[in-house]
Design a protein around this motif. Structure first.
Motif, PDB file in Angstrom:
ATOM      1  N   CYS A  65       0.848  -1.200   0.000  1.00  0.00           N
ATOM      2  CA  CYS A  65       0.000   0.000   0.000  1.00  0.00           C
ATOM      3  C   CYS A  65       0.881   1.247   0.000  1.00  0.00           C
ATOM      4  CB  CYS A  65      -0.919   0.035   1.222  1.00  0.00           C
ATOM      5  SG  CYS A  65      -2.335  -1.066   1.058  1.00  0.00           S
ATOM      6  N   ARG A 123      -6.819 -18.024 -11.586  1.00  0.00           N
ATOM      7  CA  ARG A 123      -8.255 -17.815 -11.821  1.00  0.00           C
ATOM      8  C   ARG A 123      -8.934 -17.254 -10.574  1.00  0.00           C
ATOM      9  NH1 ARG A 123     -11.944 -15.931 -13.336  1.00  0.00           N
ATOM     10  NH2 ARG A 123     -13.707 -16.684 -14.581  1.00  0.00           N
ATOM     11  N   MET A 148      -3.367 -13.231 -14.382  1.00  0.00           N
ATOM     12  CA  MET A 148      -2.820 -13.738 -15.642  1.00  0.00           C
ATOM     13  C   MET A 148      -1.375 -14.221 -15.483  1.00  0.00           C
ATOM     14  SD  MET A 148      -4.762 -14.086 -18.194  1.00  0.00           S
ATOM     15  CE  MET A 148      -6.465 -13.716 -18.619  1.00  0.00           C
ATOM     16  N   ILE A 153      -4.019  -3.834  -0.596  1.00  0.00           N
ATOM     17  CA  ILE A 153      -5.325  -4.362  -0.163  1.00  0.00           C
ATOM     18  C   ILE A 153      -5.800  -5.428  -1.142  1.00  0.00           C
ATOM     19  CG2 ILE A 153      -7.744  -3.794   0.323  1.00  0.00           C
ATOM     20  CD1 ILE A 153      -6.895  -1.026   1.085  1.00  0.00           C
ATOM     21  N   ILE A 194      -6.471  -8.703 -12.888  1.00  0.00           N
ATOM     22  CA  ILE A 194      -6.241  -9.301 -14.206  1.00  0.00           C
ATOM     23  C   ILE A 194      -4.740  -9.576 -14.392  1.00  0.00           C
ATOM     24  CG2 ILE A 194      -6.395  -8.944 -16.701  1.00  0.00           C
ATOM     25  CD1 ILE A 194      -9.150  -9.103 -15.673  1.00  0.00           C
ATOM     26  N   ASP A 248      -2.809   5.459  -5.722  1.00  0.00           N
ATOM     27  CA  ASP A 248      -3.877   5.740  -4.764  1.00  0.00           C
ATOM     28  C   ASP A 248      -3.766   4.931  -3.481  1.00  0.00           C
ATOM     29  OD1 ASP A 248      -4.633   3.300  -5.701  1.00  0.00           O
ATOM     30  OD2 ASP A 248      -6.420   4.003  -6.750  1.00  0.00           O
ATOM     31  N   GLY A 249      -2.757   4.092  -3.364  1.00  0.00           N
ATOM     32  CA  GLY A 249      -2.476   3.466  -2.076  1.00  0.00           C
ATOM     33  C   GLY A 249      -3.284   2.232  -1.736  1.00  0.00           C
ATOM     34  N   ASP A 250      -3.898   1.610  -2.750  1.00  0.00           N
ATOM     35  CA  ASP A 250      -4.714   0.435  -2.410  1.00  0.00           C
ATOM     36  C   ASP A 250      -4.146  -0.875  -2.971  1.00  0.00           C
ATOM     37  OD1 ASP A 250      -5.217   0.782  -5.073  1.00  0.00           O
ATOM     38  OD2 ASP A 250      -7.400   0.827  -4.915  1.00  0.00           O
ATOM     39  N   ILE A 284      -8.193 -13.541 -10.493  1.00  0.00           N
ATOM     40  CA  ILE A 284      -8.997 -12.814 -11.491  1.00  0.00           C
ATOM     41  C   ILE A 284     -10.445 -12.683 -11.005  1.00  0.00           C
ATOM     42  CG2 ILE A 284     -10.019 -12.977 -13.809  1.00  0.00           C
ATOM     43  CD1 ILE A 284      -7.344 -14.293 -14.705  1.00  0.00           C
ATOM     44  N   ARG A 285     -10.957 -13.772 -10.440  1.00  0.00           N
ATOM     45  CA  ARG A 285     -12.369 -13.819 -10.037  1.00  0.00           C
ATOM     46  C   ARG A 285     -12.663 -12.929  -8.833  1.00  0.00           C
ATOM     47  NH1 ARG A 285     -14.643 -17.381  -6.634  1.00  0.00           N
ATOM     48  NH2 ARG A 285     -12.768 -18.675  -6.597  1.00  0.00           N
ATOM     49  N   THR A 286     -11.682 -12.782  -7.938  1.00  0.00           N
ATOM     50  CA  THR A 286     -11.994 -12.120  -6.673  1.00  0.00           C
ATOM     51  C   THR A 286     -11.396 -10.727  -6.488  1.00  0.00           C
ATOM     52  OG1 THR A 286     -10.094 -13.138  -5.562  1.00  0.00           O
ATOM     53  CG2 THR A 286     -12.189 -14.337  -5.469  1.00  0.00           C
ATOM     54  N   MET A 287     -10.287 -10.415  -7.176  1.00  0.00           N
ATOM     55  CA  MET A 287      -9.598  -9.170  -6.830  1.00  0.00           C
ATOM     56  C   MET A 287     -10.179  -7.904  -7.425  1.00  0.00           C
ATOM     57  SD  MET A 287      -5.620 -10.364  -6.901  1.00  0.00           S
ATOM     58  CE  MET A 287      -4.961  -8.704  -7.028  1.00  0.00           C
ATOM     59  N   GLY A 288     -10.416  -7.904  -8.730  1.00  0.00           N
ATOM     60  CA  GLY A 288     -10.788  -6.661  -9.381  1.00  0.00           C
ATOM     61  C   GLY A 288      -9.578  -5.766  -9.539  1.00  0.00           C
ATOM     62  N   GLY A 289      -9.807  -4.554 -10.073  1.00  0.00           N
ATOM     63  CA  GLY A 289      -8.699  -3.643 -10.309  1.00  0.00           C
ATOM     64  C   GLY A 289      -7.798  -4.165 -11.415  1.00  0.00           C
ATOM     65  N   ALA A 290      -6.817  -3.351 -11.797  1.00  0.00           N
ATOM     66  CA  ALA A 290      -5.885  -3.795 -12.832  1.00  0.00           C
ATOM     67  C   ALA A 290      -5.082  -4.983 -12.313  1.00  0.00           C
ATOM     68  CB  ALA A 290      -4.952  -2.651 -13.221  1.00  0.00           C
TER      69      ALA A 290
END
Lengths: 215, 332
Positions: free
Chosen positions: A28, A71, A87, A41, A83, A36-38, A74-80
């Motif tokens: 962070c 997978r 990946m 997280i 992915i 943005d410091g996340d 990818i399914r749970t995190m979100g944000g750039a």
């Protein structure tokens, strides 16, 4: 150690997850300097879920360990980072014929595919202040280790050193992507947070191999 | 920072739960994913899915309704929703005529929505995408496709919702929505930062006597830092930057949105609105409609942005299309 089994791959990924979850604040902070410091997280949450999935069952296929890890991220995190880091493990392991163990060459191929997929999706090159700054040298190092038939532990150690060097180099770059992009010259002096994560992941894999060797 | 929350890990879910429970029966919350869907979807129309990171409420969550979004999906605070969450919203909104995605132009949103679009296609659902890039401060005009989406999301979503509601096909809905995006610009001024729930440090630092023009909704650096000035001077600066960028000319007609970032008082927003209207009048710009309020926020960040939507007869028609959402409804 010339190859890793599915059980060892699982152990290694759980260790990687442990390290990232513990490094939440550090990540962070790295992101806060120029973003943005996340970042920490998302990474900590994603790898925590990944660890749960890995612990929930036994694995006989090495690629299943990495594709389940990727997978899940990818399914749970979100944000750039969901992915991109998903990946990292998923791109080279999905749809692969099951293998009970893999050597440095297969391991190297997996990350080569990951780099290609991440670059195809994000259009980033080395020098754009992204995860690619650390991932590209790591992949080059792995390929070299594979060609030189180095043992797994040594290949992982060199991969980490290459990733770490790439992360350090990212300090000198101006960002072309993400929320850091608008900083321009102000971003110089700070490494990219994604490159910091990648270097930590590479270090965790290398440290794990070291522990297995001595443990 | 003191916040009225419970476990920081549950803030997004509990926000969605509160919203759905408050509007008894109008919307439903999907299991396990942070997606709200209208309970009643008119058949035969293109679905509108909007979304992005959480923490900007009422954006995106509360722009669901009649003539607005059919489904909203959000990720964690300031983080794009994962593809699986977007896909769940897509399936819920699709009525066999395809789905339009409208979201802000950020690397994370682009990656996740694009992957969701690929997954939707494999499931036989056609999608189209319009990324909002209204933030003038975030890149020069020659790199306009690098610009971020901020409060101008509102105008683009409003027009997209109207076009979907009018029963147009997916290509036509996308064309009109893109046109709205191309005619929307925003500039903001930040006074003090917000904080992410569960994290003690603010997203940026700004001395008490300084402001930053063009700072992003997540604390991304803007175009200029300077001493605090009276509202009129700051508003003139924002209008000047937008007018030069569009570019606006005498006789043009616009809608005006004065958006608060979270902890800016309504009093301040109305003072800014007063000057914005005065200044636009001096420039010979006609104001068709004006709104002031919190539309796209960043937690307790202080400051405001001004968004303009330049109208032509087509955009005016869709802007006027009757619409209702918890965050905005057209005048009766």
């Amino acid at each position: 150690m010339d190859s890793i089994s599915a059980a060892q791959a699982r152990e290694m990924m759980v260790y990687v997850a442990d390290v990232i979850v513990e490094s939440k604040e550090l990540l962070c902070e790295a992101d806060r300097n120029i973003g943005d410091g996340d970042h920490g997280i998302g990474m900590a949450a994603g790898l925590d879920r990944c660890r749960e999935e890995l612990r929930a069952r036994e694995f006989t296929d090495v690629y299943d360990v990495f594709s389940t890890s990727g997978r899940t991220m990818i399914r749970t995190m979100g944000g750039a980072s969901g992915i991109i880091f998903g990946m990292l493990f998923y791109a080279g392991s999905r749809n692969m014929p099951p293998q009970s163990e893999i050597g440095v060459s297969e391991f190297s191929c997996m990350f080569e595919k990951a780099l290609a997929e991440i670059q195809a999706k994000g259009h980033a090159e080395v020098g754009d202040k992204t995860v690619v700054d650390a991932l590209h040298p790591m992949v080059v190092s792995l390929r070299h280790s594979s060609e030189s038939a180095l043992p797994f532990k040594e290949a992982l150690r060199r991969a980490y050193l290459a990733a770490e060097e790439g992360k350090e180099a990212s300090k000198h770059y101006v960002a072309k992507f993400g929320k850091t992009k608008t900083l321009g010259e102000r971003a110089i002096g700070f490494p990219d947070a994604g490159a910091v994560s990648l270097s930590l992941i590479a270090k965790a894999m290398s440290d794990w191999a070291e522990m297995v060797q001595h443990g | 920072m003191k916040k009225l929350i419970n476990d920081p890990r549950n803030v997004v879910r509990q926000t969605f739960e509160g919203f759905v429970a408050m509007h008894k029966g109008l919307f439903r919350l999907l299991d396990e994913v942070n997606v709200v869907v209208k309970s009643r979807l008119d058949p035969g129309k293109v679905g509108l899915v909007i979304g992005g990171g959480s923490g900007h409420e009422p954006m995106f969550l509360e722009f669901i309704g009649e003539g607005f979004a059919d489904a909203v999906c959000q990720g964690n605070i300031f983080a794009a929703p994962p593809p699986d969450v977007i896909l769940a919203a897509t399936k819920a909104a699709d009525r066999g005529h395809g789905v339009l995605y409208v979201y802000g132009n950020y690397a994370g949103d682009n990656l996740n929505f694009d992957m969701a679009a690929e997954m939707a296609e494999m499931d036989g659902i056609r999608t189209a995408t319009v990324r909002v890039m209204d933030d003038v401060a975030s890149a020069p005009p020659e790199r306009a496709t690098d610009r971020r989406g901020i409060a101008g999301d509102f105008y683009v979503i409003k027009i997209a919702g109207a076009a979907c509601d009018a029963g147009l096909d997916l290509d036509e809905v996308r064309r009109i929505t893109e046109k709205a995006g191309n005619n929307t610009r925003t500039m903001g001024v930040a006074l003090s930062p917000g904080t992410i729930p569960g994290i003690s440090k603010p997203t940026f630092e700004l001395p008490d006597d300084e402001i930053e023009i063009g700072m992003g909704l997540h604390g991304e650096p803007g175009v200029r830092r300077g001493p605090m000035e009276p509202a009129d001077a700051l508003v003139d600066n924002l209008i000047e930057l937008i007018a030069a960028d569009l570019p606006l000319k005498s006789g043009d007609e616009v809608c005006v949105l004065v958006n608060g970032f979270g902890s800016t008082t309504r009093m301040e927003l109305l003072i800014c609105m007063r000057r914005a209207l005065e200044r636009l009048d001096q420039l010979g710009i006609k104001v068709y409609d004006a709104q002031a309020g919190d539309y796209a926020t960043c937690q307790e960040m202080a400051g405001a942005s001004i968004s303009l939507l330049r109208l032509d007869s087509e955009l005016r028609r869709y802007y006027d299309h009757p619409a209702w959402s918890p965050a905005f409804s057209t005048r009766r």
